[in-house]
Design a protein around this motif. Structure first.
Motif, PDB file in Angstrom:
ATOM      1  N   VAL A   1      39.010 -10.792  48.603  1.00 35.56           N
ATOM      2  CA  VAL A   1      38.672 -11.315  49.923  1.00 35.56           C
ATOM      3  C   VAL A   1      39.644 -12.437  50.268  1.00 35.56           C
ATOM      4  O   VAL A   1      39.878 -13.330  49.451  1.00 35.56           O
ATOM      5  N   ALA A   2      40.206 -12.386  51.473  1.00 36.14           N
ATOM      6  CA  ALA A   2      41.098 -13.443  51.916  1.00 36.14           C
ATOM      7  C   ALA A   2      40.267 -14.585  52.497  1.00 36.14           C
ATOM      8  O   ALA A   2      39.318 -14.365  53.252  1.00 36.14           O
ATOM      9  N   MET A   3      40.608 -15.792  52.124  1.00 36.79           N
ATOM     10  CA  MET A   3      39.866 -16.951  52.599  1.00 36.79           C
ATOM     11  C   MET A   3      40.780 -18.168  52.589  1.00 36.79           C
ATOM     12  O   MET A   3      41.833 -18.173  51.949  1.00 36.79           O
ATOM     13  N   SER A   4      40.370 -19.187  53.302  1.00 39.34           N
ATOM     14  CA  SER A   4      41.027 -20.482  53.188  1.00 39.34           C
ATOM     15  C   SER A   4      40.258 -21.300  52.167  1.00 39.34           C
ATOM     16  O   SER A   4      39.051 -21.112  51.982  1.00 39.34           O
ATOM     17  N   ALA A   5      40.962 -22.182  51.481  1.00 40.70           N
ATOM     18  CA  ALA A   5      40.324 -22.918  50.390  1.00 40.70           C
ATOM     19  C   ALA A   5      40.809 -24.355  50.362  1.00 40.70           C
ATOM     20  O   ALA A   5      41.967 -24.651  50.679  1.00 40.70           O
ATOM     21  N   SER A   6      39.894 -25.244  49.992  1.00 39.29           N
ATOM     22  CA  SER A   6      40.216 -26.657  49.797  1.00 39.29           C
ATOM     23  C   SER A   6      39.315 -27.175  48.678  1.00 39.29           C
ATOM     24  O   SER A   6      38.093 -27.050  48.761  1.00 39.29           O
ATOM     25  N   LEU A   7      39.936 -27.718  47.638  1.00 41.32           N
ATOM     26  CA  LEU A   7      39.116 -28.218  46.531  1.00 41.32           C
ATOM     27  C   LEU A   7      39.798 -29.393  45.853  1.00 41.32           C
ATOM     28  O   LEU A   7      41.004 -29.573  45.931  1.00 41.32           O
ATOM     29  N   GLN A   8      38.971 -30.200  45.208  1.00 38.41           N
ATOM     30  CA  GLN A   8      39.452 -31.355  44.454  1.00 38.41           C
ATOM     31  C   GLN A   8      38.682 -31.422  43.149  1.00 38.41           C
ATOM     32  O   GLN A   8      37.449 -31.342  43.126  1.00 38.41           O
ATOM     33  N   ALA A   9      39.424 -31.559  42.039  1.00 33.45           N
ATOM     34  CA  ALA A   9      38.819 -31.584  40.717  1.00 33.45           C
ATOM     35  C   ALA A   9      39.356 -32.771  39.932  1.00 33.45           C
ATOM     36  O   ALA A   9      40.497 -33.197  40.115  1.00 33.45           O
ATOM     37  N   ARG A  10      38.520 -33.287  39.044  1.00 30.82           N
ATOM     38  CA  ARG A  10      38.888 -34.413  38.178  1.00 30.82           C
ATOM     39  C   ARG A  10      38.723 -34.000  36.717  1.00 30.82           C
ATOM     40  O   ARG A  10      37.660 -33.533  36.318  1.00 30.82           O
ATOM     41  N   LEU A  11      39.796 -34.171  35.940  1.00 30.25           N
ATOM     42  CA  LEU A  11      39.777 -33.864  34.526  1.00 30.25           C
ATOM     43  C   LEU A  11      39.880 -35.152  33.735  1.00 30.25           C
ATOM     44  O   LEU A  11      40.886 -35.858  33.807  1.00 30.25           O
ATOM     45  N   GLU A  12      38.812 -35.457  32.985  1.00 31.50           N
ATOM     46  CA  GLU A  12      38.790 -36.648  32.148  1.00 31.50           C
ATOM     47  C   GLU A  12      38.838 -36.250  30.678  1.00 31.50           C
ATOM     48  O   GLU A  12      38.996 -35.066  30.350  1.00 31.50           O
ATOM     49  N   LYS A  13      38.693 -37.217  29.805  1.00 31.49           N
ATOM     50  CA  LYS A  13      38.844 -36.969  28.372  1.00 31.49           C
ATOM     51  C   LYS A  13      37.887 -35.908  27.864  1.00 31.49           C
ATOM     52  O   LYS A  13      38.264 -35.034  27.071  1.00 31.49           O
ATOM     53  N   ASP A  14      36.649 -35.949  28.328  1.00 31.57           N
ATOM     54  CA  ASP A  14      35.644 -35.051  27.772  1.00 31.57           C
ATOM     55  C   ASP A  14      34.881 -34.260  28.825  1.00 31.57           C
ATOM     56  O   ASP A  14      33.824 -33.701  28.548  1.00 31.57           O
ATOM     57  N   LYS A  15      35.394 -34.182  30.067  1.00 31.94           N
ATOM     58  CA  LYS A  15      34.681 -33.400  31.076  1.00 31.94           C
ATOM     59  C   LYS A  15      35.594 -33.034  32.246  1.00 31.94           C
ATOM     60  O   LYS A  15      36.596 -33.700  32.520  1.00 31.94           O
ATOM     61  N   LEU A  16      35.215 -31.957  32.913  1.00 33.32           N
ATOM     62  CA  LEU A  16      35.894 -31.497  34.118  1.00 33.32           C
ATOM     63  C   LEU A  16      34.876 -31.487  35.249  1.00 33.32           C
ATOM     64  O   LEU A  16      33.824 -30.849  35.142  1.00 33.32           O
TER      65      LEU A  16
END
Length: 237
Positions: A213-228
């Motif tokens: 499926v074609a879609m537009s996307a916007s996301l923000q993620a944070r990767l720390e020492k022991d979690k995403l």
């Protein structure tokens, strides 16, 4: 000035401009075909990856096609903090990087497309919660800045083909592509943490579970020492 003199002046100026364009084109073609340019492209890309990731980079073969402005990396590997005998943080059979020339005389280029074939991403999670993701090398940057911008790319095309993401015993298939994509990767010293923000005008995910499926996307993620942490996400079909 008479009309005839004005016409002759215009023709002379046009001829001079055409001559200058021809000279610039010849110089540009000469520079793009030289081994110097190919080696500079290789060094810049490898150095940027090592600085942004903090890991060591292995490269099998490298080739550059000046006609299509395409750099090809084969057997591209990034090692994190995993044991030498363990699986590397990242491995890809082939990566194709499309470039665009920003300035021939200033010798500046930018990345316009990335295609990654058969990538394997392996996240080692230890018993204390730490991972094999290394700390970026920021010695060449301002050591007093709390927030460091590692990557800021605007890509016309980005694609991942037949990849996998492994985290200990879990495995997730990766097969996707995106057009008109911006990628911003920053590093926060006080976390420490990586923060990635991705915005794509057209985003496609290929999966056996559903039709592409074609879609537009916007996301923000944070990767720390022991979690995403997925801080925000928006998809619109």
């Amino acid at each position: 000035m008479s009309l005839s003199k004005l016409s002759r002046s215009f023709l002379k100026a046009t001829a001079l401009l055409c001559a200058l364009v021809l000279i610039v084109s010849v110089v540009a073609l000469f520079i793009l075909q030289t081994g110097w340019f190919e080696e500079q492209v290789r060094r810049r890309i490898v150095a940027a990856v090592q600085e942004a990731s903090g890991g060591s980079v292995e490269l099998g073969n490298f080739s550059y096609n000046w006609q299509t402005l395409t750099a090809t990396f084969e057997r591209f590997v990034i090692h994190g903090t995993e044991p030498p005998s363990g699986s590397p943080l990242f491995r890809a059979s082939r990566i194709k990087v499309g470039l665009r020339i920003l300035s021939v005389f200033e010798r500046r280029v930018a990345v316009s497309s990335i295609v990654v074939e058969q990538p394997d991403i392996y996240i080692l999670v230890r018993t204390d919660g730490s991972t094999n993701i290394p700390t970026p090398d920021l010695r060449q940057r301002n050591p007093h800045k709390v927030i460091q911008e590692l990557l800021n790319l605007k890509l016309r095309h980005c694609e991942i083909r037949h990849g996998t993401l492994k985290a200990n015993l879990q495995q997730i298939p990766l097969d996707m592509r995106a057009d008109d994509t911006s990628l911003l990767l920053t590093y926060y010293r006080r976390g420490p943490a990586y923060v990635a923000k991705v915005v794509a005008r057209q985003f496609y995910v290929n999966s056996e579970a559903f039709q592409p499926v074609a879609m537009s996307a916007s996301l923000q993620a944070r990767l720390e020492k022991d979690k995403l942490t997925l801080e925000s996400a928006s998809f619109r079909s």
